[in-house]
Design a protein around this motif. Structure first.
Motif, PDB file in Angstrom:
ATOM      1  N   ASP A 173       0.708  -1.224   0.135  1.00  0.00           N
ATOM      2  CA  ASP A 173       0.116  -0.096  -0.087  1.00  0.00           C
ATOM      3  C   ASP A 173       0.829   1.365   0.119  1.00  0.00           C
ATOM      4  OD1 ASP A 173      -2.293  -1.375   0.111  1.00  0.00           O
ATOM      5  OD2 ASP A 173      -2.647  -1.706   2.277  1.00  0.00           O
ATOM      6  N   TYR A 174       0.306   2.316  -0.512  1.00  0.00           N
ATOM      7  CA  TYR A 174       0.957   3.587  -0.855  1.00  0.00           C
ATOM      8  C   TYR A 174       0.239   4.795  -0.309  1.00  0.00           C
ATOM      9  CZ  TYR A 174       2.486   7.633  -3.538  1.00  0.00           C
ATOM     10  OH  TYR A 174       3.103   8.578  -4.046  1.00  0.00           O
ATOM     11  N   LEU A 175       0.974   5.800   0.324  1.00  0.00           N
ATOM     12  CA  LEU A 175       0.409   7.096   0.435  1.00  0.00           C
ATOM     13  C   LEU A 175       1.369   8.139   0.176  1.00  0.00           C
ATOM     14  CD1 LEU A 175      -1.454   8.073   4.000  1.00  0.00           C
ATOM     15  CD2 LEU A 175       0.443   9.236   3.354  1.00  0.00           C
ATOM     16  N   ASP A 176       0.672   9.296  -0.252  1.00  0.00           N
ATOM     17  CA  ASP A 176       1.604  10.446  -0.337  1.00  0.00           C
ATOM     18  C   ASP A 176       0.831  11.781   0.118  1.00  0.00           C
ATOM     19  OD1 ASP A 176      -0.035  11.804  -2.271  1.00  0.00           O
ATOM     20  OD2 ASP A 176       1.184  10.568  -3.939  1.00  0.00           O
ATOM     21  N   THR A 177       1.624  12.929   0.072  1.00  0.00           N
ATOM     22  CA  THR A 177       0.955  14.092   0.434  1.00  0.00           C
ATOM     23  C   THR A 177       0.629  15.116  -0.518  1.00  0.00           C
ATOM     24  OG1 THR A 177       3.070  15.189   1.245  1.00  0.00           O
ATOM     25  CG2 THR A 177       1.954  13.875   2.944  1.00  0.00           C
ATOM     26  N   ALA A 178       1.350  15.053  -1.575  1.00  0.00           N
ATOM     27  CA  ALA A 178       1.158  16.010  -2.660  1.00  0.00           C
ATOM     28  C   ALA A 178       1.404  15.361  -4.046  1.00  0.00           C
ATOM     29  CB  ALA A 178       2.426  17.012  -2.697  1.00  0.00           C
ATOM     30  N   ASN A 179       0.535  15.694  -4.936  1.00  0.00           N
ATOM     31  CA  ASN A 179       0.449  15.018  -6.180  1.00  0.00           C
ATOM     32  C   ASN A 179       1.624  15.346  -7.111  1.00  0.00           C
ATOM     33  OD1 ASN A 179      -0.187  17.666  -7.657  1.00  0.00           O
ATOM     34  ND2 ASN A 179      -2.095  17.119  -7.957  1.00  0.00           N
ATOM     35  N   PHE A 229      -2.309  18.380   4.676  1.00  0.00           N
ATOM     36  CA  PHE A 229      -3.306  19.175   4.998  1.00  0.00           C
ATOM     37  C   PHE A 229      -3.926  19.963   3.821  1.00  0.00           C
ATOM     38  CE2 PHE A 229      -5.877  22.158   7.334  1.00  0.00           C
ATOM     39  CZ  PHE A 229      -5.975  21.525   8.734  1.00  0.00           C
ATOM     40  N   ASP A 230      -3.354  20.471   3.015  1.00  0.00           N
ATOM     41  CA  ASP A 230      -4.171  20.904   1.914  1.00  0.00           C
ATOM     42  C   ASP A 230      -2.994  20.629   0.546  1.00  0.00           C
ATOM     43  OD1 ASP A 230      -2.416  22.783   2.950  1.00  0.00           O
ATOM     44  OD2 ASP A 230      -3.562  24.645   2.187  1.00  0.00           O
ATOM     45  N   PRO A 231      -3.450  19.595   0.063  1.00  0.00           N
ATOM     46  CA  PRO A 231      -4.442  18.837   0.023  1.00  0.00           C
ATOM     47  C   PRO A 231      -4.427  17.807   1.292  1.00  0.00           C
ATOM     48  CG  PRO A 231      -2.893  17.847  -1.431  1.00  0.00           C
ATOM     49  CD  PRO A 231      -2.514  19.118  -1.043  1.00  0.00           C
ATOM     50  N   GLY A 232      -5.477  17.255   1.666  1.00  0.00           N
ATOM     51  CA  GLY A 232      -5.689  16.182   2.628  1.00  0.00           C
ATOM     52  C   GLY A 232      -6.929  16.372   3.519  1.00  0.00           C
ATOM     53  N   VAL A 233      -6.412  17.099   4.729  1.00  0.00           N
ATOM     54  CA  VAL A 233      -7.588  17.688   5.790  1.00  0.00           C
ATOM     55  C   VAL A 233      -8.552  18.741   5.202  1.00  0.00           C
ATOM     56  CG1 VAL A 233      -7.724  18.915   7.897  1.00  0.00           C
ATOM     57  CG2 VAL A 233      -5.965  17.347   7.611  1.00  0.00           C
ATOM     58  N   TYR A 275     -17.930  26.989   7.984  1.00  0.00           N
ATOM     59  CA  TYR A 275     -16.562  27.261   8.210  1.00  0.00           C
ATOM     60  C   TYR A 275     -15.838  26.684   9.031  1.00  0.00           C
ATOM     61  CZ  TYR A 275     -12.188  30.067   8.608  1.00  0.00           C
ATOM     62  OH  TYR A 275     -10.857  30.372   8.749  1.00  0.00           O
ATOM     63  N   ILE A 276     -14.949  25.442   8.398  1.00  0.00           N
ATOM     64  CA  ILE A 276     -14.515  24.504   9.256  1.00  0.00           C
ATOM     65  C   ILE A 276     -12.931  24.789   9.014  1.00  0.00           C
ATOM     66  CG2 ILE A 276     -14.176  22.136   9.769  1.00  0.00           C
ATOM     67  CD1 ILE A 276     -16.431  21.366   8.004  1.00  0.00           C
ATOM     68  N   TYR A 277     -12.241  25.030  10.360  1.00  0.00           N
ATOM     69  CA  TYR A 277     -10.813  25.135  10.352  1.00  0.00           C
ATOM     70  C   TYR A 277     -10.050  24.765  11.544  1.00  0.00           C
ATOM     71  CZ  TYR A 277     -11.989  28.700  14.105  1.00  0.00           C
ATOM     72  OH  TYR A 277     -12.514  29.159  15.355  1.00  0.00           O
ATOM     73  N   GLN A 278      -8.715  24.708  11.364  1.00  0.00           N
ATOM     74  CA  GLN A 278      -7.930  24.348  12.223  1.00  0.00           C
ATOM     75  C   GLN A 278      -6.776  25.233  12.476  1.00  0.00           C
ATOM     76  OE1 GLN A 278      -4.546  22.852  12.560  1.00  0.00           O
ATOM     77  NE2 GLN A 278      -5.058  22.357  14.761  1.00  0.00           N
ATOM     78  N   THR A 296       1.374  20.086  10.293  1.00  0.00           N
ATOM     79  CA  THR A 296      -0.064  20.005   9.736  1.00  0.00           C
ATOM     80  C   THR A 296       0.125  19.273   8.442  1.00  0.00           C
ATOM     81  OG1 THR A 296       0.574  22.305   8.697  1.00  0.00           O
ATOM     82  CG2 THR A 296      -0.760  22.116  10.513  1.00  0.00           C
ATOM     83  N   THR A 297       1.217  18.935   7.936  1.00  0.00           N
ATOM     84  CA  THR A 297       1.259  18.079   6.796  1.00  0.00           C
ATOM     85  C   THR A 297       1.545  16.576   7.254  1.00  0.00           C
ATOM     86  OG1 THR A 297       1.918  19.723   5.264  1.00  0.00           O
ATOM     87  CG2 THR A 297       2.359  17.467   4.657  1.00  0.00           C
ATOM     88  N   GLY A 298       2.448  16.498   8.227  1.00  0.00           N
ATOM     89  CA  GLY A 298       2.965  15.295   8.524  1.00  0.00           C
ATOM     90  C   GLY A 298       1.951  14.602   9.449  1.00  0.00           C
ATOM     91  N   VAL A 299       1.215  15.162  10.418  1.00  0.00           N
ATOM     92  CA  VAL A 299       0.262  14.515  11.341  1.00  0.00           C
ATOM     93  C   VAL A 299      -0.888  13.883  10.254  1.00  0.00           C
ATOM     94  CG1 VAL A 299      -1.581  14.847  13.091  1.00  0.00           C
ATOM     95  CG2 VAL A 299       0.915  15.838  13.277  1.00  0.00           C
ATOM     96  N   PRO A 300      -1.566  14.347   9.234  1.00  0.00           N
ATOM     97  CA  PRO A 300      -2.383  13.903   8.558  1.00  0.00           C
ATOM     98  C   PRO A 300      -1.739  12.834   7.620  1.00  0.00           C
ATOM     99  CG  PRO A 300      -2.664  16.152   8.505  1.00  0.00           C
ATOM    100  CD  PRO A 300      -1.386  16.047   8.985  1.00  0.00           C
ATOM    101  N   ALA A 301      -0.658  12.769   7.339  1.00  0.00           N
ATOM    102  CA  ALA A 301      -0.120  11.641   6.653  1.00  0.00           C
ATOM    103  C   ALA A 301      -0.266  10.434   7.506  1.00  0.00           C
ATOM    104  CB  ALA A 301       1.400  11.967   6.268  1.00  0.00           C
ATOM    105  N   MET A 302       0.446  10.793   8.790  1.00  0.00           N
ATOM    106  CA  MET A 302       0.342   9.554   9.859  1.00  0.00           C
ATOM    107  C   MET A 302      -1.121   9.055   9.863  1.00  0.00           C
ATOM    108  SD  MET A 302      -0.544   8.669  13.023  1.00  0.00           S
ATOM    109  CE  MET A 302      -0.730  10.403  13.951  1.00  0.00           C
ATOM    110  N   ILE A 303      -2.064   9.966   9.934  1.00  0.00           N
ATOM    111  CA  ILE A 303      -3.426   9.539  10.202  1.00  0.00           C
ATOM    112  C   ILE A 303      -4.215   8.695   8.988  1.00  0.00           C
ATOM    113  CG2 ILE A 303      -5.753  10.178  10.588  1.00  0.00           C
ATOM    114  CD1 ILE A 303      -4.506  12.738  12.227  1.00  0.00           C
TER     115      ILE A 303
END
Length: 407
Positions: free
Chosen positions: A103-109, A143-147, A325-328, A347-354
């Motif tokens: 399985d594969y996951l990334d954070t940016a296209n 996070f963006d993209p992602g969250v 409006y949803i924000y963090q 904010t990028t690394g935590v969503p990658a782990m999740i």
């Protein structure tokens, strides 16, 4: 049976992913961190051990080489590969995962190194291959993209019958003390913000000059900030996956000093991606500039202030107009205290782990290549609160709107 996790990339985001996987070792099991420069991995592993007590392995790999990647995946016997290397390397890592049925996951296209353009087309084209290999690829789990994609899916599930407009709002109000620096890879960052803007409205993409459109948004816990329209990759998948959508835009904050530096660098050719002749050698200007700028991973102990990233969504619920409006909000110093990285990396690394956690636990799992908004948002939103990214929801008047103007 204990899982095995391979993280590729040892920059600021890779550091956060390594820390957060170690903090969730019951899910991630044996962790290996690899990059082209093994010494960076060793330094991160030492810090992780000192702060968490968890030992992670390290390795050297050229992520441009499918053969080297395959060898490493087999050597580590990985159950999942978390790609936080450069976007140029998405395809080679995906192909290595397919060859190894992992399985594969990334954070940016994916972005071609010779063209300042990023799109999902070549990654989506591997959907059938991943299905045939009975594996999953999750794209853009940052996070963006992602969250931001998950925020939209959450709004769709809980607040709307139809979503009509989406504005994604990204504010970094941090101060690192340098006259000019970028908060993530300078080459990727500067190519992104110097490109033409684009937004989608009434079924078509509309292109704008770089930084030509701005609005002032009052970000909670931060205050009013100039926010400029850019093109950003999550819009491409949200247009595809959110029905009834009439418009989507992306705005990011920039200070006047940053914009002035960027304009000067662009005017003198330092953002160029084509090789130029210099004293008998070929150099790429933006790559040379990267060597002159501070390493984003070094900004952590210097950076103060907060980030605020969210989505401003309008649509219909029970026949009435509705706005949500949803924000963090994250604090740079608190992020550094926890994982020795500033909030942009956090904010990028935590969503990658999740995202990887939900995949390994099979709470998010479907063979093929997928974007974040295709899954039930609730488990991800719950994990955000647990893992250090608590979020807020504001329900506003149905006629609330963003006012934009020419910059």
């Amino acid at each position: 049976m204990s899982k095995k996790t391979l993280i590729i990339g040892a920059g600021g985001v890779g550091n956060v992913v390594a820390f957060k996987c170690a903090m969730n070792t019951d899910t991630f099991g044996e962790i290996t961190l690899a990059s082209r420069t093994k010494s960076k991995c060793d330094a991160i592993a030492q810090n992780v051990k000192a702060k968490t007590g968890v030992e992670i392995k390290t390795a050297q790999v050229d992520a441009d080489s499918v053969e080297e990647l395959i060898a490493l995946i087999k050597e580590t016997d990985a159950d999942i590969v978390i790609n936080v290397a450069l976007p140029y390397q998405d395809l080679t890592i995906m192909d290595a995962c397919a060859a190894c049925q992992v399985d594969y996951l990334d954070t940016a296209n994916y972005e071609h190194p010779d063209e300042a353009k990023f799109e999902y087309k070549e990654q989506w084209a591997r959907d059938q291959l991943f299905r045939e290999q009975h594996i999953m690829g999750l794209l853009g789990s940052g996070f963006d993209p992602g969250v931001t994609n998950v925020f939209v899916a959450y709004a769709q599930k809980h607040y709307f019958d139809e979503i009509h407009t989406i504005d994604i709002l990204d504010c970094n109000a941090g101060d690192h003390g340098y006259p000019f620096a970028t908060n993530f890879n300078p080459e990727i960052n500067l190519r992104e913000v110097s490109a033409k803007g684009r937004y989608w409205e009434n079924g078509k993409w509309i292109e704008t000059e770089p930084m030509a459109i701005k609005q002032v948004w009052d970000y909670p816990e931060v205050g009013p900030k100039d926010s400029y329209l850019l093109y950003h990759e999550e819009m491409e998948s949200l247009v595809k996956n959110i029905p009834h959508l009439k418009r989507i835009r992306f705005f990011m904050t920039f200070g006047e000093s940053y914009l002035t530096h960027m304009r000067v660098l662009e005017n003198v050719g330092m953002l160029g991606i084509e090789p130029v002749e210099h004293q008998g050698q070929k150099i790429v200007p933006i790559e040379f500039l990267k060597t002159l700028l501070p390493d984003p991973a070094s900004l952590g102990p210097r950076t103060k202030g907060k980030t605020n990233i969210g989505v401003f969504v309008k649509g219909i619920k029970d026949g009435e107009s509705k706005t949500v409006y949803i924000y963090q909000v994250s604090d740079h110093e608190k992020c550094y205290e926890e994982v020795m990285s500033q909030a942009v990396s956090y904010t990028t690394g935590v969503p990658a782990m999740i995202g990887a956690k939900l995949m390994l636990e099979k709470r998010w799992y479907q063979e093929g290549v997928h974007n974040m908004e295709e899954f039930d948002p609730d488990p991800f939103m719950e994990e955000l609160n647990k893992q250090g990214l608590p979020w807020q929801v504001m329900e506003l008047d149905g006629d609330a709107s963003l006012e934009v103007k020419e910059a």
